[in-house]
Motif scaffolding. Sequence first.
Motif, short mmCIF file in Angstrom:
data_model
loop_
_atom_site.label_atom_id
_atom_site.label_comp_id
_atom_site.label_asym_id
_atom_site.label_seq_id
_atom_site.Cartn_x
_atom_site.Cartn_y
_atom_site.Cartn_z
N LEU A 218 43.89 92.57 81.07
CA LEU A 218 44.37 92.27 79.72
C LEU A 218 44.56 90.76 79.58
O LEU A 218 45.23 90.13 80.41
CB LEU A 218 45.70 92.99 79.46
N GLY A 219 43.94 90.18 78.58
CA GLY A 219 44.06 88.75 78.34
C GLY A 219 45.01 88.45 77.19
O GLY A 219 45.48 89.36 76.49
N SER A 220 45.31 87.18 77.00
CA SER A 220 46.19 86.79 75.89
C SER A 220 45.52 87.12 74.56
O SER A 220 44.29 87.07 74.42
CB SER A 220 46.49 85.29 75.97
N LEU A 221 46.35 87.46 73.57
CA LEU A 221 45.85 87.97 72.30
C LEU A 221 46.55 87.32 71.13
O LEU A 221 47.72 86.91 71.23
CB LEU A 221 46.07 89.49 72.20
N ILE A 222 45.86 87.24 70.01
CA ILE A 222 46.46 86.93 68.72
C ILE A 222 46.20 88.13 67.83
O ILE A 222 45.05 88.45 67.53
CB ILE A 222 45.86 85.65 68.09
N LEU A 223 47.26 88.83 67.43
CA LEU A 223 47.14 89.98 66.53
C LEU A 223 47.29 89.49 65.10
O LEU A 223 48.36 89.02 64.71
CB LEU A 223 48.21 91.03 66.86
N TRP A 224 46.22 89.58 64.35
CA TRP A 224 46.19 89.07 62.97
C TRP A 224 46.08 90.24 61.99
O TRP A 224 45.16 91.03 62.06
CB TRP A 224 45.00 88.12 62.80
N GLY A 225 47.06 90.33 61.10
CA GLY A 225 47.01 91.40 60.12
C GLY A 225 48.19 91.33 59.18
O GLY A 225 49.17 90.61 59.43
N PRO A 226 48.15 92.08 58.08
CA PRO A 226 49.24 92.07 57.11
C PRO A 226 50.49 92.74 57.67
O PRO A 226 50.45 93.35 58.75
CB PRO A 226 48.66 92.86 55.92
N PRO A 227 51.61 92.64 56.96
CA PRO A 227 52.84 93.27 57.44
C PRO A 227 52.71 94.79 57.54
O PRO A 227 51.99 95.41 56.77
CB PRO A 227 53.88 92.88 56.38
N GLY A 228 53.44 95.36 58.50
CA GLY A 228 53.55 96.81 58.58
C GLY A 228 52.35 97.54 59.09
O GLY A 228 52.14 98.71 58.76
N VAL A 229 51.50 96.90 59.92
CA VAL A 229 50.32 97.58 60.45
C VAL A 229 50.40 97.82 61.95
O VAL A 229 49.44 98.30 62.56
CB VAL A 229 49.03 96.81 60.09
N GLY A 230 51.53 97.45 62.59
CA GLY A 230 51.73 97.81 63.99
C GLY A 230 51.61 96.69 65.00
O GLY A 230 51.45 96.96 66.19
N LYS A 231 51.70 95.45 64.57
CA LYS A 231 51.53 94.33 65.52
C LYS A 231 52.60 94.36 66.62
O LYS A 231 52.29 94.27 67.81
CB LYS A 231 51.57 92.99 64.76
N THR A 232 53.86 94.50 66.23
CA THR A 232 54.95 94.52 67.22
C THR A 232 54.85 95.75 68.11
O THR A 232 55.03 95.68 69.33
CB THR A 232 56.32 94.49 66.51
N THR A 233 54.58 96.90 67.51
CA THR A 233 54.47 98.14 68.27
C THR A 233 53.37 98.05 69.32
O THR A 233 53.57 98.42 70.48
CB THR A 233 54.18 99.32 67.31
N ILE A 234 52.21 97.55 68.93
CA ILE A 234 51.10 97.44 69.88
C ILE A 234 51.44 96.50 71.02
O ILE A 234 51.17 96.78 72.19
CB ILE A 234 49.82 96.99 69.14
N ALA A 235 52.06 95.37 70.70
CA ALA A 235 52.44 94.42 71.75
C ALA A 235 53.41 95.06 72.74
O ALA A 235 53.27 94.93 73.96
CB ALA A 235 53.07 93.18 71.13
N ARG A 236 54.41 95.77 72.23
CA ARG A 236 55.40 96.41 73.09
C ARG A 236 54.74 97.45 74.01
O ARG A 236 55.05 97.55 75.20
CB ARG A 236 56.47 97.07 72.23
N LEU A 237 53.80 98.21 73.45
CA LEU A 237 53.16 99.26 74.22
C LEU A 237 52.14 98.70 75.22
O LEU A 237 51.90 99.31 76.26
CB LEU A 237 52.50 100.27 73.29
N LEU A 238 51.56 97.54 74.90
CA LEU A 238 50.67 96.89 75.87
C LEU A 238 51.46 96.51 77.12
O LEU A 238 50.97 96.66 78.25
CB LEU A 238 50.04 95.64 75.25
N ALA A 239 52.67 96.01 76.92
CA ALA A 239 53.53 95.68 78.07
C ALA A 239 53.85 96.93 78.88
O ALA A 239 53.84 96.92 80.11
CB ALA A 239 54.81 95.00 77.58
#
Length: 437
Positions: free
Chosen positions: A54-75
Amino acid sequence: MVDLFSSGAPDAPDTGLRPLADRLRPAALAEVVGQEGVLGPDAPLGAMLASGRLGSLILWGPPGVGKTTIARLLAHETDMSFVQISAIFSGVQELKKVFEAAKLRRGNGQGTLLFVDEIHRFNKAQQDSFLPHMEDGTILLVGATTENPSFELNAALLSRAQVVVLMRLEAPALEALLVRAEEVEGQPLPLTEAARAALVEMADGDGRAMLNLAETVLSWKLKTPIDPKALSARLARRAAQYDKSGDAHYNLISALHKSVRGSDPDAALYWLARMLEGGEDPRYLARRITRMAVEDIGLADPQAQTLCLGAWDVYERLGSPEGELALAQAVVYLALAPKSNAAYAGYKAARKLAKDSGSAPPPKHILNAPTGLMKDQGYGDGYAYDHDAEDGFSGQNYFPDGMERPSLYQPVERGFERDLAKRTAYFAKLRAKRQGG
C-alpha cells in the motif's frame, strides 16, 4: 453504484447517542460499497491490497463519499496505527509531534497510517514537511481533499502519492443507505414514495447528509407517511456544493462554455442557473459569456458580440435578479448562433508567426517617408495606392520581404462568414492576377 456504507455490523455498540451515520460505518473494506471503481479487485486500492504493498494516497472527492472511512479501514486491513489530523486545526508543532510518535512506533515494529483531512489547506512548507517521513517509511500518508489536487497540492507531494478519485453517490446508492438506516432503526421512514425520492434528492450525492436527513425524519415519530410538500416544509433543502474559487467553479463554467459551443441552449441555461444558484458573481458570467461570443461565434454572427455587451450593460443597470434574465437571453442566443472560431484560430496563428519571425521589418514600399533621408532610403518607393487601382485592389505584398505568404484567417461556410469566405476567395484570385501580371 450502490451504498457507500455497508450492511455489516458497526464497529462499536449502538448506544443510541452516536449519530446514525457513525453507527453505520462499515467495519471492513469488503463492506464498503458505492466506490467499486477504486475498491474492486482490479481497481487501484483493491490491486494495492492484493499485492500487499500500500502506497501513500490522496483521496479526492466531494463530501460524504467515504474518504475518512476508507482511510480508517485501510489502516485496519494493513495492521497499521491510524492517526487522524485536520489541516484546518493542525500546525507545524502538531505535525512534529505526529512524526515523532510515528518514529517511535516504527522502532517498535508498527507502521503509521497518517490520515490528513482537508490536506489542501496546508501551505507549501507544511506539505513539504511530509516528504522525508514518507520517503523513509515513517508514515504512510493518506490525504483527503474536496479540491482538485493538481491545483492545490505541491508537485513533490503528488509525485509520491497516488490520486484516487471517489465519486458522489447516485440515487440508487442513497436509496440503499435509507434501507440500511431503516433496518438498523427497526422502522420504516414515514414517507410516501415521492417524498422518499425528494429526500434522496435533498442529500445531493452526500451519504453522510443522507443518513443525517433520515435520522431527522425518523425522530419525528410520525404515524402516517407525509408527501413531498410536507417534507419540504419540515426540512430545508441542502445547499448545492459550489465554491466560487474552487474546482466546482471551473467545472461549471467549462460546462456552460461547452454547452454554448455545442449549440445546446437547454444545457447552457441549466449550467448558467447552477452557477447563479451557487452564488457566482453575474459580472464574471457576463464577461465569460462575451468571451464565448468572440471565441466561438466570431464573425459567423458579428451581432453576437454586440448583444452580449448589451446584456452586460443591462445587468449593470438592473442588477440582480432582473438583470440576470439578460444574461440568460445572451446565452440562448449564443447557443443557437452559427459557430466559427476562424478569427480566433487566425489570431493564434498570427501570434505564433509573429513570435517565430522575430523583428523582420515591413517591406519598404509600405513605409511612410516624411523626411528626405527616409525617401533616399527607399521608404514608400513603389507603393501602389489601392483606390487608384482597378477594382480598388492593388494586390501588393504587405508581409516582410522574403516571408512566404501565410493563410491565417480561413472563414467557415456558416452564417455571415459565408460572405467573408467569398470575399477572401475574390481577393486571393485578384492578388494572383495582379502578382502574375
